[in-house]
Design a protein around this motif. Structure first.
Motif, PDB file in Angstrom:
ATOM      1  N   GLY A 388      18.065   9.009 -11.521  1.00  0.00           N
ATOM      2  CA  GLY A 388      18.026   9.837 -12.823  1.00  0.00           C
ATOM      3  C   GLY A 388      17.519   8.972 -14.173  1.00  0.00           C
ATOM      4  N   CYS A 389      16.640  10.038 -14.952  1.00  0.00           N
ATOM      5  CA  CYS A 389      16.085   9.285 -15.935  1.00  0.00           C
ATOM      6  C   CYS A 389      15.702  10.516 -17.186  1.00  0.00           C
ATOM      7  CB  CYS A 389      14.697   8.510 -15.682  1.00  0.00           C
ATOM      8  SG  CYS A 389      13.344   9.720 -14.716  1.00  0.00           S
ATOM      9  N   LEU A 390      15.785  10.003 -18.471  1.00  0.00           N
ATOM     10  CA  LEU A 390      15.394  10.864 -19.298  1.00  0.00           C
ATOM     11  C   LEU A 390      14.111  10.876 -19.990  1.00  0.00           C
ATOM     12  CD1 LEU A 390      18.536  10.204 -21.790  1.00  0.00           C
ATOM     13  CD2 LEU A 390      18.169  12.187 -20.357  1.00  0.00           C
ATOM     14  N   VAL A 391      13.510  11.956 -20.398  1.00  0.00           N
ATOM     15  CA  VAL A 391      12.409  12.065 -21.098  1.00  0.00           C
ATOM     16  C   VAL A 391      12.819  12.396 -22.573  1.00  0.00           C
ATOM     17  CG1 VAL A 391      10.178  13.356 -21.605  1.00  0.00           C
ATOM     18  CG2 VAL A 391      10.878  12.463 -19.352  1.00  0.00           C
ATOM     19  N   ASP A 392      12.638  11.430 -23.670  1.00  0.00           N
ATOM     20  CA  ASP A 392      13.197  11.428 -25.012  1.00  0.00           C
ATOM     21  C   ASP A 392      12.509  10.901 -25.852  1.00  0.00           C
ATOM     22  OD1 ASP A 392      14.948  12.076 -26.894  1.00  0.00           O
ATOM     23  OD2 ASP A 392      16.530  10.476 -26.616  1.00  0.00           O
ATOM     24  N   PRO A 393      11.132  11.496 -26.118  1.00  0.00           N
ATOM     25  CA  PRO A 393      10.181  10.764 -27.038  1.00  0.00           C
ATOM     26  C   PRO A 393      10.853  10.398 -28.469  1.00  0.00           C
ATOM     27  CG  PRO A 393       9.664  13.130 -26.488  1.00  0.00           C
ATOM     28  CD  PRO A 393      10.589  12.813 -25.704  1.00  0.00           C
ATOM     29  N   ASP A 394      11.407  11.285 -29.079  1.00  0.00           N
ATOM     30  CA  ASP A 394      11.824  10.989 -30.399  1.00  0.00           C
ATOM     31  C   ASP A 394      13.338  10.317 -30.346  1.00  0.00           C
ATOM     32  OD1 ASP A 394       9.718  12.521 -31.467  1.00  0.00           O
ATOM     33  OD2 ASP A 394      10.908  14.525 -31.257  1.00  0.00           O
ATOM     34  N   LEU A 398      19.314   9.128 -26.617  1.00  0.00           N
ATOM     35  CA  LEU A 398      19.512   7.689 -26.414  1.00  0.00           C
ATOM     36  C   LEU A 398      18.681   6.745 -27.553  1.00  0.00           C
ATOM     37  CD1 LEU A 398      19.976   6.995 -22.658  1.00  0.00           C
ATOM     38  CD2 LEU A 398      21.644   7.418 -24.284  1.00  0.00           C
ATOM     39  N   THR A 399      19.302   6.089 -28.463  1.00  0.00           N
ATOM     40  CA  THR A 399      18.507   5.339 -29.471  1.00  0.00           C
ATOM     41  C   THR A 399      17.779   4.171 -28.644  1.00  0.00           C
ATOM     42  OG1 THR A 399      20.632   4.227 -29.901  1.00  0.00           O
ATOM     43  CG2 THR A 399      20.054   6.188 -31.160  1.00  0.00           C
ATOM     44  N   ALA A 400      16.831   3.631 -29.398  1.00  0.00           N
ATOM     45  CA  ALA A 400      16.255   2.511 -28.821  1.00  0.00           C
ATOM     46  C   ALA A 400      17.307   1.277 -28.766  1.00  0.00           C
ATOM     47  CB  ALA A 400      14.961   2.043 -29.972  1.00  0.00           C
ATOM     48  N   GLY A 401      17.192   0.590 -27.745  1.00  0.00           N
ATOM     49  CA  GLY A 401      18.215  -0.683 -27.581  1.00  0.00           C
ATOM     50  C   GLY A 401      19.382  -0.427 -26.939  1.00  0.00           C
ATOM     51  N   SER A 402      19.677   0.904 -26.542  1.00  0.00           N
ATOM     52  CA  SER A 402      20.826   1.142 -25.792  1.00  0.00           C
ATOM     53  C   SER A 402      20.976   0.922 -24.339  1.00  0.00           C
ATOM     54  CB  SER A 402      20.918   2.872 -25.796  1.00  0.00           C
ATOM     55  OG  SER A 402      20.081   3.520 -25.016  1.00  0.00           O
ATOM     56  N   ALA A 403      21.829   0.779 -24.000  1.00  0.00           N
ATOM     57  CA  ALA A 403      22.045   0.044 -22.542  1.00  0.00           C
ATOM     58  C   ALA A 403      21.171   0.760 -21.407  1.00  0.00           C
ATOM     59  CB  ALA A 403      23.468   0.359 -21.801  1.00  0.00           C
ATOM     60  N   SER A 404      20.835   2.195 -21.686  1.00  0.00           N
ATOM     61  CA  SER A 404      20.001   3.140 -20.832  1.00  0.00           C
ATOM     62  C   SER A 404      18.574   3.020 -21.360  1.00  0.00           C
ATOM     63  CB  SER A 404      20.588   4.440 -20.614  1.00  0.00           C
ATOM     64  OG  SER A 404      22.038   4.369 -20.150  1.00  0.00           O
ATOM     65  N   ASP A 405      18.301   2.233 -22.055  1.00  0.00           N
ATOM     66  CA  ASP A 405      16.929   2.405 -22.614  1.00  0.00           C
ATOM     67  C   ASP A 405      15.753   2.032 -21.524  1.00  0.00           C
ATOM     68  OD1 ASP A 405      15.317   2.397 -24.904  1.00  0.00           O
ATOM     69  OD2 ASP A 405      14.836   0.518 -25.086  1.00  0.00           O
ATOM     70  N   ALA A 406      16.051   1.451 -20.508  1.00  0.00           N
ATOM     71  CA  ALA A 406      14.901   1.137 -19.497  1.00  0.00           C
ATOM     72  C   ALA A 406      14.684   2.402 -18.523  1.00  0.00           C
ATOM     73  CB  ALA A 406      15.586   0.271 -18.288  1.00  0.00           C
ATOM     74  N   VAL A 407      15.465   3.378 -18.745  1.00  0.00           N
ATOM     75  CA  VAL A 407      15.017   4.628 -17.970  1.00  0.00           C
ATOM     76  C   VAL A 407      14.971   5.755 -18.797  1.00  0.00           C
ATOM     77  CG1 VAL A 407      16.534   3.987 -15.911  1.00  0.00           C
ATOM     78  CG2 VAL A 407      17.705   5.290 -17.676  1.00  0.00           C
ATOM     79  N   VAL A 408      14.353   5.717 -19.996  1.00  0.00           N
ATOM     80  CA  VAL A 408      14.063   6.526 -21.039  1.00  0.00           C
ATOM     81  C   VAL A 408      12.431   6.479 -21.279  1.00  0.00           C
ATOM     82  CG1 VAL A 408      14.048   7.773 -23.336  1.00  0.00           C
ATOM     83  CG2 VAL A 408      16.370   6.413 -22.335  1.00  0.00           C
ATOM     84  N   TYR A 409      11.752   7.789 -21.071  1.00  0.00           N
ATOM     85  CA  TYR A 409      10.259   7.675 -21.144  1.00  0.00           C
ATOM     86  C   TYR A 409      10.106   8.799 -22.277  1.00  0.00           C
ATOM     87  CZ  TYR A 409      10.955   5.470 -16.701  1.00  0.00           C
ATOM     88  OH  TYR A 409      11.345   4.716 -15.644  1.00  0.00           O
ATOM     89  N   SER A 410       8.644   8.739 -22.404  1.00  0.00           N
ATOM     90  CA  SER A 410       7.981   9.555 -23.679  1.00  0.00           C
ATOM     91  C   SER A 410       7.453  10.969 -23.114  1.00  0.00           C
ATOM     92  CB  SER A 410       6.900   9.017 -24.464  1.00  0.00           C
ATOM     93  OG  SER A 410       7.465   7.679 -24.967  1.00  0.00           O
ATOM     94  N   THR A 411       7.105  10.732 -21.597  1.00  0.00           N
ATOM     95  CA  THR A 411       6.714  12.153 -21.175  1.00  0.00           C
ATOM     96  C   THR A 411       7.228  12.501 -19.824  1.00  0.00           C
ATOM     97  OG1 THR A 411       4.590  11.079 -20.256  1.00  0.00           O
ATOM     98  CG2 THR A 411       4.501  11.989 -22.482  1.00  0.00           C
ATOM     99  N   VAL A 412       6.987  13.564 -19.363  1.00  0.00           N
ATOM    100  CA  VAL A 412       7.328  13.670 -17.854  1.00  0.00           C
ATOM    101  C   VAL A 412       6.497  13.287 -16.891  1.00  0.00           C
ATOM    102  CG1 VAL A 412       7.721  15.479 -16.227  1.00  0.00           C
ATOM    103  CG2 VAL A 412       8.559  16.042 -18.214  1.00  0.00           C
ATOM    104  N   GLU A 413       5.248  13.134 -17.360  1.00  0.00           N
ATOM    105  CA  GLU A 413       4.145  12.213 -16.622  1.00  0.00           C
ATOM    106  C   GLU A 413       4.646  10.998 -16.140  1.00  0.00           C
ATOM    107  OE1 GLU A 413       3.128  16.189 -17.753  1.00  0.00           O
ATOM    108  OE2 GLU A 413       3.606  14.402 -18.881  1.00  0.00           O
ATOM    109  N   GLU A 414       4.740  10.278 -17.419  1.00  0.00           N
ATOM    110  CA  GLU A 414       5.419   8.795 -17.444  1.00  0.00           C
ATOM    111  C   GLU A 414       6.440   8.558 -16.630  1.00  0.00           C
ATOM    112  OE1 GLU A 414       6.795   5.512 -20.537  1.00  0.00           O
ATOM    113  OE2 GLU A 414       5.961   7.360 -21.344  1.00  0.00           O
TER     114      GLU A 414
END
Length: 425
Positions: A388-394, A398-414
């Motif tokens: 599971g992962c998140l697309v959360d460009p803004d 999940l804020t930058a530096g959080s524990a789940s930061d590695a699975v947050v992306y800017s676009t669905v394509e990414e």
């Protein structure tokens, strides 16, 4: 992933389980014999899904939690004008069994105290007390989604010790606020208080109010929206007796307590809560029940002033972007019930998918419990051999530096490219 919400309930119950504050309602002899350790909490969403923890099969008498329901039924059957002529809507600042009325109108000040509840019972349709009570019982059963019954032992115990209520009934008759025989009206009221329920019954009755008068499980409409609105307003201002102000500020949901140990709480448009713990404080409210509701409100962000836009927090669309990869687009304010809805939908779909991508760029705001639940979703998927992962460009969720930061992306394509690369496709 429903285990994430279940975990919250279990933890909150465990946190307050050892509390022994308060005492049983010994002025009703039969209530003084119940097991004081009983403890349960149930939560039902307005789509009918139920979470339970503790002694949820234990039955107890509904007592004063009956008051808003009989008041609502009176509004529905007799009409607002007839009810308003007999029962006010103002808080009292007095005990629930005070022998008093409004000094100007001579009507009970609200339907959540005994005087108002007896007046409401007298407004039920039917040519006999039994017919009027059966009308009430059928209505409660429709709200709970099952056939409810009376605890005859408690009924007899209350009837034998109800001198104060008898005085209230005759006072109301003397002021023209009660038609017919006061003893008959009091008998209907005493029987309604002795109806047996569980914490889950209360949660279902509460969620019927939360859904505007429609039972979420049966789909049956039992009340109009206008009646529910009035009932919840009176519950919010009068439902917790002298503790109502503190309740509104700290919990922020319409509620009603009963000396049988039950506590019913409604978050309009979203959920209903039923709690059982029979030890009471000096105002007649369940001690552990109130603590549980405060914890639920704080941890799940349920205060009504925090969730005014929660109904917009839904899954806007889903789409499959590759074999076994599904995108869920969320929008609105992502708080507890929105996150619960999204994760339960993912869980229901999980047999058909390997990768979940939550696209949250349309989310306006989120809170700590929603963020925690989304992080928990990833762990649940991982244990099942999925991803599971998140697309959360803004970085709204999940804020930058959080524990789940590695699975947050800017676009669905990414996100899709990273997933396919990890899976060697």
């Amino acid at each position: 992933m429903a285990e994430l919400v279940q975990r919250y309930l279990d933890e909150i119950l465990a946190e307050h389980r050892d509390s022994t504050e308060g005492r049983l309602a010994d002025y009703i002899p039969e209530l003084a014999t119940v097991d004081p350790s009983g403890f349960a909490v149930s939560l039902q969403l307005t789509d009918g899904f139920v979470y339970e923890s503790g002694d949820t099969a234990t039955e107890f008498t509904i007592q004063s939690i009956s008051k808003p329901f009989t008041y609502a039924l009176a509004l529905e059957r007799a009409g607002f004008d007839a009810v308003d002529a007999r029962i006010g809507v103002e808080p009292t600042g007095e005990a629930f069994n005070e022998i008093s009325v409004d000094h100007r109108t001579k009507a009970p000040k609200n339907a959540m105290i005994n005087a108002g509840a007896i007046a409401a019972a007298s407004l039920m349709p039917g040519s006999t007390p039994q017919a009027r009570f059966e009308c009430i019982l059928d209505f409660y059963s429709a709200c709970a989604g099952r056939t409810l019954e009376v605890d005859e032992d408690v009924y007899r115990s209350e009837k034998a010790t109800g001198s104060r209520n008898r005085a209230i009934a005759y006072m109301l008759q003397s002021f023209g606020m009660l038609d017919g025989d006061p003893d008959e009206a009091l008998d209907v009221y005493t029987r309604q208080c002795a109806i047996r329920v569980t914490s889950t019954d209360l949660a279902r009755m509460a969620s019927t109010l939360a859904r505007g008068g429609r039972n979420p499980q049966s789909g049956q409409r039992v009340l109009s929206g206008a009646v529910v609105q009035r009932t919840l307003a009176v519950m919010m201002t009068c439902g917790m007796y002298d503790a109502t102000g503190n309740w509104v500020s700290s919990v922020g949901m319409p509620a009603k307590s009963g000396v049988g140990g039950g506590l019913l709480t409604v978050l309009p448009g979203q959920l209903g809560i039923g709690v059982y713990s029979p030890r009471l404080d000096d105002t007649g409210n369940s001690v552990r029940g109130a603590k549980v509701c405060r914890s639920l409100s704080a941890r799940l962000g349920l205060h009504f002033l925090s969730v005014s836009r929660e109904s917009r927090s839904i899954i806007r669309a889903t789409r499959d972007v590759a074999a076994g990869v599904r995108v869920y687009e969320l929008h609105g304010d992502l708080l507890f019930t929105g996150a619960e809805q999204a994760l339960r939908t993912v869980e229901e779909d999980s047999a058909d998918i390997e990768v979940v991508i939550l696209e949250v760029s349309g989310v306006d705001d989120s809170n700590d419990v929603a963020r925690s639940m989304l992080a928990g979703m990833r762990e649940s998927l991982r244990r099942a051999g999925k991803e599971g992962c998140l697309v959360d460009p803004d970085r709204t969720v999940l804020t930058a530096g959080s524990a789940s930061d590695a699975v947050v992306y800017s676009t669905v394509e990414e996100a899709l490219a990273a997933v396919l690369d990890r899976r060697g496709r």
